[in-house]
Enzyme design. Sequence first.
Site, PDB file in Angstrom:
ATOM      1  CG  ASN A   9      37.607  35.462  40.658  1.00  0.00           C
ATOM      2  OD1 ASN A   9      36.657  34.684  40.681  1.00  0.00           O
ATOM      3  ND2 ASN A   9      37.496  36.748  40.953  1.00  0.00           N
ATOM      4  CE  LYS A  11      36.624  38.750  37.580  1.00  0.00           C
ATOM      5  NZ  LYS A  11      36.691  40.173  37.648  1.00  0.00           N
ATOM      6  CG  HIS A 102      36.804  39.819  43.940  1.00  0.00           C
ATOM      7  ND1 HIS A 102      36.181  40.766  43.167  1.00  0.00           N
ATOM      8  CD2 HIS A 102      37.832  39.323  43.196  1.00  0.00           C
ATOM      9  CE1 HIS A 102      36.806  40.840  41.992  1.00  0.00           C
ATOM     10  NE2 HIS A 102      37.811  39.974  41.988  1.00  0.00           N
ATOM     11  CD  GLU A 104      34.271  41.413  40.023  1.00  0.00           C
ATOM     12  OE1 GLU A 104      33.934  40.220  40.151  1.00  0.00           O
ATOM     13  OE2 GLU A 104      35.080  41.809  39.157  1.00  0.00           O
ATOM     14  CD  GLU A 174      42.080  40.958  42.594  1.00  0.00           C
ATOM     15  OE1 GLU A 174      42.508  40.195  41.738  1.00  0.00           O
ATOM     16  OE2 GLU A 174      40.877  41.063  42.862  1.00  0.00           O
ATOM     17  N   GLY A 180      39.286  43.867  35.293  1.00  0.00           N
ATOM     18  CA  GLY A 180      38.374  43.688  34.155  1.00  0.00           C
ATOM     19  C   GLY A 180      38.347  44.880  33.218  1.00  0.00           C
ATOM     20  CB  SER A 220      43.957  43.901  33.309  1.00  0.00           C
ATOM     21  OG  SER A 220      42.638  44.419  33.418  1.00  0.00           O
ATOM     22  N   GLY A 242      39.570  37.518  34.076  1.00  0.00           N
ATOM     23  CA  GLY A 242      39.183  37.240  32.687  1.00  0.00           C
ATOM     24  C   GLY A 242      40.058  36.206  31.978  1.00  0.00           C
TER      25      GLY A 242
HETATM   26  C1  PEP Z   1      39.787  39.465  39.503  1.00  0.00           C
HETATM   27  O1  PEP Z   1      38.624  39.202  39.260  1.00  0.00           O
HETATM   28  O2  PEP Z   1      40.247  39.203  40.616  1.00  0.00           O
HETATM   29  C2  PEP Z   1      40.600  40.077  38.438  1.00  0.00           C
HETATM   30  C3  PEP Z   1      41.803  40.483  38.742  1.00  0.00           C
HETATM   31  O3  PEP Z   1      40.013  40.210  37.201  1.00  0.00           O
HETATM   32  P1  PEP Z   1      40.751  40.577  35.821  1.00  0.00           P
HETATM   33  O4  PEP Z   1      42.000  39.723  35.732  1.00  0.00           O
HETATM   34  O5  PEP Z   1      39.752  40.223  34.752  1.00  0.00           O
HETATM   35  O6  PEP Z   1      41.074  42.020  35.852  1.00  0.00           O
END
Ligand code: PEP
Length: 256
Positions: A9, A11, A102, A104, A174, A180, A220, A242
């Site tokens: 992803n 983003k 998601h 976010e 998640e 993040g 992460s 990320g």
């Molecule tokens: C995500 O955006 O779905 C995600 C898991 O981000 P990160 O890996 O940066 O924590």
Amino acid sequence: MRTPFIAGNWKMNLNHNEAIKFIDDISYKFENKNNIRIAVCPPFTSLRSVILVLEDEMAKNPNMIIKTGAQNMYFEEKGAFTGEISPEMLKALGVEYVIIGHSERRELFEETDELINKKLKAAFKHELKPILCIGEPLKIREEGKAQEYTLGQLEKDLNDIPESELNNLTIAYEPIWAIGTGRTATPQDANEMCKAIRQKISKLYNDKCAQNLIIQYGGSVKPSNAKELMSMPDIDGALVGGASINVDDFLAIINY
Ligand code: PEP
């Protein structure tokens, strides 16, 4: 036997020029030692460029299969919805997956389970494969209500979705506090939730659906923790944020 699935992803990162360079670089270094399913989910503005460059690169290297996903879509087919993108538009581009719900989007754009349910139905109608994100905030985990909260999201999001669509669904667990932040759920905690999600699918549908369902962990994920997470019995892959916009890190996760 479930084939692991790793999706990146991106983003709101990588404009179309940067996206083209990313695909060039990943194609040059590409290896898929684990024989897994892979997708990248760029921003809308980079989707077409990514799809065209991938088509070119995959024609040169038949061992490389990388699918494309969008990060969001609206549920309506067309009309006066300024700024929105329809499922049909994504399908016409050649997009295969779409991330729905998601955290976010839920938190920053106030997407509700009701809206997410409509988006899921629209995605299935247009033969897009949704990656449905669910997971709890830190406060809920600290209160010991993580399963109740996450399985509640799952039930509401899947309201009235027929069993026949489950083959095309991926769930990404998640936990919001791990996204993040550099803080990862322990493999045991992540697996416990993924197992609970599978059991819930078995109750809502049946055991066959539950056993076939791909459940990713996201939060992460990085090269240093991918192997341990991926070795858990109910974790079938990862949704990577990320680390997915760094070619070497994304490849290292794919080849965990
Ligand atoms: C995500 O955006 O779905 C995600 C898991 O981000 P990160 O890996 O940066 O924590």
